[in-house]
Design an enzyme around this catalytic site. Structure first.
Site, mmCIF file in Angstrom:
data_model
loop_
_atom_site.group_PDB
_atom_site.id
_atom_site.type_symbol
_atom_site.label_atom_id
_atom_site.label_comp_id
_atom_site.label_asym_id
_atom_site.label_seq_id
_atom_site.Cartn_x
_atom_site.Cartn_y
_atom_site.Cartn_z
ATOM 1 N N GLU A 51 24.762 -8.552 0.453
ATOM 2 C CA GLU A 51 25.294 -7.335 1.071
ATOM 3 C C GLU A 51 26.393 -6.676 0.239
ATOM 4 O O GLU A 51 26.585 -5.463 0.301
ATOM 5 C CB GLU A 51 25.811 -7.624 2.482
ATOM 6 C CG GLU A 51 24.703 -7.906 3.495
ATOM 7 C CD GLU A 51 24.259 -9.362 3.530
ATOM 8 O OE1 GLU A 51 24.645 -10.140 2.627
ATOM 9 O OE2 GLU A 51 23.537 -9.737 4.469
ATOM 10 N N PHE A 113 26.286 -16.481 18.142
ATOM 11 C CA PHE A 113 25.704 -16.699 16.819
ATOM 12 C C PHE A 113 25.819 -15.421 15.978
ATOM 13 O O PHE A 113 25.475 -14.339 16.425
ATOM 14 C CB PHE A 113 24.232 -17.107 16.957
ATOM 15 C CG PHE A 113 23.557 -17.292 15.623
ATOM 16 C CD1 PHE A 113 23.973 -18.283 14.751
ATOM 17 C CD2 PHE A 113 22.533 -16.442 15.230
ATOM 18 C CE1 PHE A 113 23.371 -18.446 13.513
ATOM 19 C CE2 PHE A 113 21.917 -16.596 13.986
ATOM 20 C CZ PHE A 113 22.344 -17.599 13.129
ATOM 21 N N GLN A 114 26.318 -15.559 14.786
ATOM 22 C CA GLN A 114 26.520 -14.446 13.843
ATOM 23 C C GLN A 114 27.401 -13.349 14.428
ATOM 24 O O GLN A 114 27.196 -12.169 14.166
ATOM 25 C CB GLN A 114 25.176 -13.881 13.364
ATOM 26 C CG GLN A 114 24.420 -14.887 12.503
ATOM 27 C CD GLN A 114 23.298 -14.284 11.685
ATOM 28 O OE1 GLN A 114 22.656 -13.335 12.102
ATOM 29 N NE2 GLN A 114 23.049 -14.845 10.514
ATOM 30 N N LYS A 163 23.655 -4.973 19.437
ATOM 31 C CA LYS A 163 22.201 -4.951 19.400
ATOM 32 C C LYS A 163 21.597 -4.216 20.600
ATOM 33 O O LYS A 163 20.601 -3.496 20.468
ATOM 34 C CB LYS A 163 21.658 -6.383 19.347
ATOM 35 C CG LYS A 163 20.163 -6.408 19.060
ATOM 36 C CD LYS A 163 19.639 -7.796 18.758
ATOM 37 C CE LYS A 163 18.152 -7.715 18.386
ATOM 38 N NZ LYS A 163 17.567 -9.028 18.131
ATOM 39 N N MET A 482 40.203 -11.022 -20.065
ATOM 40 C CA MET A 482 41.497 -10.472 -19.679
ATOM 41 C C MET A 482 42.429 -11.569 -19.178
ATOM 42 O O MET A 482 43.628 -11.562 -19.466
ATOM 43 C CB MET A 482 41.317 -9.379 -18.613
ATOM 44 C CG MET A 482 42.568 -8.572 -18.340
ATOM 45 S SD MET A 482 43.236 -7.774 -19.805
ATOM 46 C CE MET A 482 42.436 -6.175 -19.739
#
Lengths: 574, 163
Positions: A51, A113-114, A163, A482
Site C-alpha cells: 500500500e 479484525f483488521q 464496510k 549519505m
C-alpha cells in the site's frame, strides 16, 4: 433520480470526478468498493504490491500533473501501510485522496479484525479527514475531500469508509455534486494589494536582491509568471529542492538550488543579499542552516498561500498571504514600466555572483580516471545528456537524490519528483510508476540507490503486470551513502550499519521479472548503456551502475553555521 | 505571556482531537481547556489558555485557523475581556475549622453546595487567580478533592464571536 449503493456511488463519483487511475490493494473492508470498480471500466485500478507504493504512485502522478492522486486501501494493515506515503505527501503539500476501508460501524471500537483508528493515526499528517456515517453522504464527502486536497495549500485527505456504508443492498440517491462549500474553509485567492505594492517598491530599490522560490510555485502553477518577473527585473534566482525547474536552470539568472547541499553561489548570494524575495518557500531547516545567522543583511518579502508558513522560522518584513500565481501576476503589472533604482548596484552584484561561480567552476567534483570507479555525478550528467534534460526524474533519498538534483539540469517544473520534506526512502520507484502510466510517451527515470530501491522493489511485479516502462538508474555504491558520509564527517568513519551486506545480484533479480538489466562498471560503458535503456520508451530497463563508494556530496553546509558556511570538498571549506 | 483563545468549532466527532492534537504535535502548551456546544448545535465553543511569546501565539492562532473544523477564533487577551472559571472543592470541616471554612467561603463569595458532618463541598467562580487564592486559604484546613472547569471567557463590550 438514480439509486446507487455506497460502493457504486464511490465508483461513479470517481468517474464523474475524472479520475483515470486509482492505486490500491483490496481487503475485506474494501471488497464492496472493489466489486463496484470491477463492474465499470472508466476508472482503472492499479494493483500495487504494497500500500505504501499505492500512495507514492498516486503522489508521483499528482506531482507531475498538478492534479490530485487517488488511493484505495483496506482497513487496518492496508491503511497503516499507506501512512508513510500520506506523510510524504503531507510534508510536500501534494494533493491526494486516500479512501480507506474500515470495519463495519457496529464493530468500531471493539478491536475487530483488521480494525485501526486510521483517522486517529493519520491526524497529524493529513490536511483533513472524514469518516462516512451514512451512505447518502458519500458523494458530498468525496467532493469535499478532492476540493480540500487540491485547493489552497494542497495536501492529503483521508476518507474512512466503514464496510456497511458500501453494502450493495442499501441504495440511495446519487447526484454528482459539482461544487461544495465549507463554511470554515476559504482559501485566499489573491494577496493584499497594499503589501504587494510595498514589496514591489522594495524590489525596485534593492541593491543585492535574490529570489528564493519553492515548491509553492510549482504546485501553484506559477512558473511562467515567475520566469517573466525574474527576467524583467534581471535579478538572480535560487530555488529550493522542491522548487527546482520552476525557473529554467540553464538560464544565466538561475544560481541553482540552495541550502544544505545547494550550490556555492546560491548560498553565498543569499548570505550577502540585501533583499530576499521568497515565494512559495517555507524557510525549512535544510535551507536556512542556523536561523540566527541566516542572511544577516537582508530584508525579507515572503509570499505564501499558507499564513502559518510565514514568520514560522524566520521573521518576514513584508508578509503576503496569497497564491503564488496571482501575487506574481500582480507584481509583474506593478513592475512594468518602472526601472530599477540602482542598475549600477545590480551590475556590481552580478559581478560578485559571477565571481563566486567562477571560483567553483570545474571544481565541483573530481571526474574518475580510467580504471577507477565511476563517479555518481558523471552518471547523472550522462543521464541528462541522453534524455536531453527532458525526462521526469524521480529519486529516492540519500546521496543519489542530491546528485540527481545537482547534476541533472531541469528547465521545466514538475520534472524533478522527489520526497523533499519527509525524505522517504522507497519513494522514487513507485512514484515513477505512477507518472509513467499517465505519461506513457515521456521518459520517466527513477534515480535510486541500492538501499532505497530495496525498500520498494516489490513493485517490479506491478510494472510487469501493467507493462510500465520506467527506467531505473541504480547508483550502486554498496552502502547507505549519505549515512556513511555523515559517519565519515561526524563519527570518525565508524560505519555503523551503513554498509549493505548481502546485496542481491540485481541483474538476476531484474531478469527474474522478465526485464532487462545492464550492469555498468566503467565510463566507456555508461553512455551506450543509457542509450540502450532509453531506446524503447515502453520497456523497463534497470541500470546497475557501480559507483565510487567513497564519494561525498558537496557543497555541504556546516551545521549551526550561516548560509555561507560550507564544506566544498573533503579538504576545502569556506 | 498567558493567552486565552476562544474557538468556534464544528460540533463533529473528532474535531476536538484535532485541536488538542495540534497542540501536542507542534509542541504548544495547553494550561486549561474548556469545551461545550453553543446555542447553535452545529458549533462548539472551545476555550484554551496557553502560554507563549508573540511568535508562538501567532503560530498557534495560524495553525488553529488552518484546521478545517475551526470556524472562527479570537484571542481574548488582545482586548478587554471577562474570564471565569468554576471550581468545586471538598474541604475538611471539623471542629473549629468548620466555622473558619464557612467564613472564608463568605469572604470569597463562594457557596457551600453540599454538607456532611465532616466536610463541605464548596462552589466558587472567578478568574484563575481567585480560585488559586481560595485553594491557598483552604490548604491548612485540608483540601480533599478539587474539580476545576478550566477558563471560559468572553470579550467585553460590543464585540461578539459568532458566525
Amino acid at each position: 433520480m438514480e439509486l446507487l449503493s455506497g460502493a457504486d456511488m464511490i465508483a461513479r463519483f470517481l468517474q464523474d470526478e475524472g479520475i483515470e487511475y486509482i492505486y490500491g490493494y483490496p481487503g475485506g473492508a474494501a471488497l464492496h468498493i472493489y466489486d463496484a470498480l470491477f463492474r465499470q471500466d472508466k476508472v482503472k485500478h492499479i494493483l500495487v504490491r504494497h500500500e505504501q507504493a499505492a500512495t507514492h504512485a498516486a503522489d508521483g502522478y499528482a506531482r507531475a500533473s498538478g492534479k490530485a492522486g487517488c488511493v484505495l486501501v483496506t482497513s487496518g494493515p492496508g491503511a497503516t501501510n499507506a501512512v508513510t506515503g500520506i506523510a510524504t505527501a503531507y510534508m510536500d503539500s501534494i494533493p491526494m485522496v486516500v479512501l480507506c476501508g474500515q470495519v463495519a460501524s457496529h464493530l468500531i471500537g471493539e478491536d475487530a479484525f483488521q480494525e485501526t483508528d486510521i483517522v486517529g493515526v493519520t491526524r497529524p499528517i493529513v490536511k483533513h479527514s472524514f469518516s462516512i456515517r451514512h451512505p447518502s453522504e458519500i458523494p458530498e464527502v468525496l467532493k469535499k475531500a478532492f476540493y480540500l486536497a487540491s485547493t489552497g495549500r494542497p495536501g492529503p485527505v483521508v476518507v474512512d469508509i466503514p464496510k456497511d456504508m458500501t453494502a450493495p443492498t442499501e441504495r440511495y440517491e446519487y447526484v454528482y455534486p459539482k461544487k461544495v462549500k465549507l463554511r470554515s474553509y476559504n482559501p485566499v485567492t489573491r494577496g493584499h494589494t497594499g503589501q504587494i505594492k510595498k514589496a514591489v517598491e522594495m524590489m525596485l530599490k534593492a541593491k543585492r536582491p535574490v529570489f528564493y522560490t519553492g515548491g509553492g510555485v510549482v504546485t501553484g502553477k506559477a512558473s511562467e509568471g515567475l520566469t517573466d518577473l525574474v527576467k524583467q527585473l534581471g535579478y538572480p534566482i535560487t530555488t529550493t529542492l522542491m522548487g527546482i525547474g520552476a525557473y529554467p536552470q540553464s538560464d544565466r539568472q538561475c544560481l541553482g538550488w540552495l541550502g544544505m547541499h545547494g550550490s556555492y553561489e546560491s548560498n553565498m548570494a543569499m548570505h550577502h543579499a540585501d533583499l530576499i524575495i521568497a515565494i512559495g518557500a517555507r524557510f525549512d531547516d535544510r535551507v536556512t542552516n542556523s536561523t540566527s545567522k541566516f542572511c544577516p543583511t537582508a530584508k525579507i518579502i515572503h509570499v505564501d498561500v499558507d499564513p502559518s508558513s510565514i514568520s514560522k522560522t524566520v521573521r518576514a518584513d513584508v508578509p503576503i498571504v496569497g497564491p503564488a500565481s496571482s501575487v506574481i501576476n500582480e507584481m509583474i503589472s506593478l513592475v512594468q514600466g518602472h526601472k530599477i533604482a540602482h542598475p549600477e548596484a545590480l551590475t556590481e552584484w552580478w559581478e560578485k555572483i559571477d565571481g563566486w561561480r567562477a571560483d567553483r567552476e570545474g571544481k565541483l567534483y573530481e571526474p574518475s580516471k580510467p580504471g577507477e570507479a565511476l563517479k555518481p555525478q558523471e552518471v547523472i550528467e550522462a543521464l541528462c545528456r541522453v534524455t536531453r534534460g527532458e525526462a521526469y526524474v524521480t529519486t529516492d533519498v540519500g546521496q543519489h537524490q542530491m546528485f540527481a538534483a545537482q547534476y541533472y539540469k531541469f528547465d521545466k517544473p514538475n520534472r524533478l519528483i522527489t520526497s523533499g520534506g519527509l525524505g522517504t526512502m522507497g519513494f522514487g520507484f513507485p512514484a515513477a510508476m505512477g507518472i509513467k502510466q499517465n505519461y506513457p510517451d515521456d521518459d520517466v527515470v527513477c534515480v535510486t540507490g541500492e538501499g532505497s530501491f530495496q525498500m520498494m522493489m516489490q513493485e517490479l511485479s506491478t510494472c510487469k503486470q501493467y507493462g510500465v516502462g520506467v527506467k531505473i538508474v541504480n547508483l550502486n555504491n554498496a552502502s547507505l551513502g549519505m549515512v556513511r558520509q555523515w559517519q565519515d564527517l561526524n563519527y570518525k568513519s565508524r560505519h555503523a550499519h551503513s554498509y549493505m551486506e548481502s546485496l542481491p545480484d540485481f541483474h538476476m533479480l531484474i531478469e527474474a521479472y522478465g526485464f532487462t538489466a545492464i550492469t555498468v562498471n566503467t565510463l566507456d560503458e555508461l553512455e551506450p548503456a543509457l542509450e540502450r535503456a532509453f531506446a524503447d520508451k515502453h520497456e523497463l530497463v534497470f541500470l546497475d551502475v557501480k559507483v565510487d563508494p567513497f564519494e561525498h556530496v558537496y557543497p555541504m553546509q556546516v551545521p549551526l553555521g550561516a548560509m555561507r558556511d560550507m564544506l566544498l570538498s573533503k579538504t576545502e571549506r569556506t | 505571556m498567558r493567552h486565552i483563545i476562544s474557538i468556534l468549532l464544528e460540533n463533529e466527532p473528532g474535531a476536538l482531537s484535532r485541536v488538542v492534537g495540534l497542540f501536542s504535535q507542534r509542541n504548544f502548551n495547553i494550561e486549561t481547556l474548556n469545551v461545550a456546544p453553543t446555542e447553535d448545535p452545529s458549533l462548539s465553543r472551545l476555550t484554551v489558555t496557553t502560554v507563549g511569546d508573540d511568535r508562538v501565539i501567532e503560530q498557534i492562532t495560524k495553525h488553529l485557523n488552518k484546521l478545517i473544523d475551526v470556524v472562527k477564533l479570537v484571542d481574548l487577551t488582545e482586548g478587554n475581556h471577562i474570564e471565569r472559571e468554576l471550581m468545586l472543592v471538598k474541604v475538611k470541616a471539623l471542629g473549629a475549622a468548620r466555622d473558619e471554612v464557612k467564613r472564608t467561603v463568605d469572604i470569597f463569595r463562594a457557596q457551600i453546595v453540599d454538607v456532611t458532618p465532616s466536610l463541605y463541598t464548596v462552589q466558587i467562580t472567578g478568574d484563575a487567580g481567585k480560585l488559586d487564592a481560595f485553594l491557598q486559604a483552604m490548604a491548612p484546613v485540608g483540601i480533599l478533592e478539587v474539580a476545576r472547569t478550566g477558563v471560559s471567557g468572553i470579550a467585553r463590550g460590543d464585540k461578539v464571536l459568532s458566525l
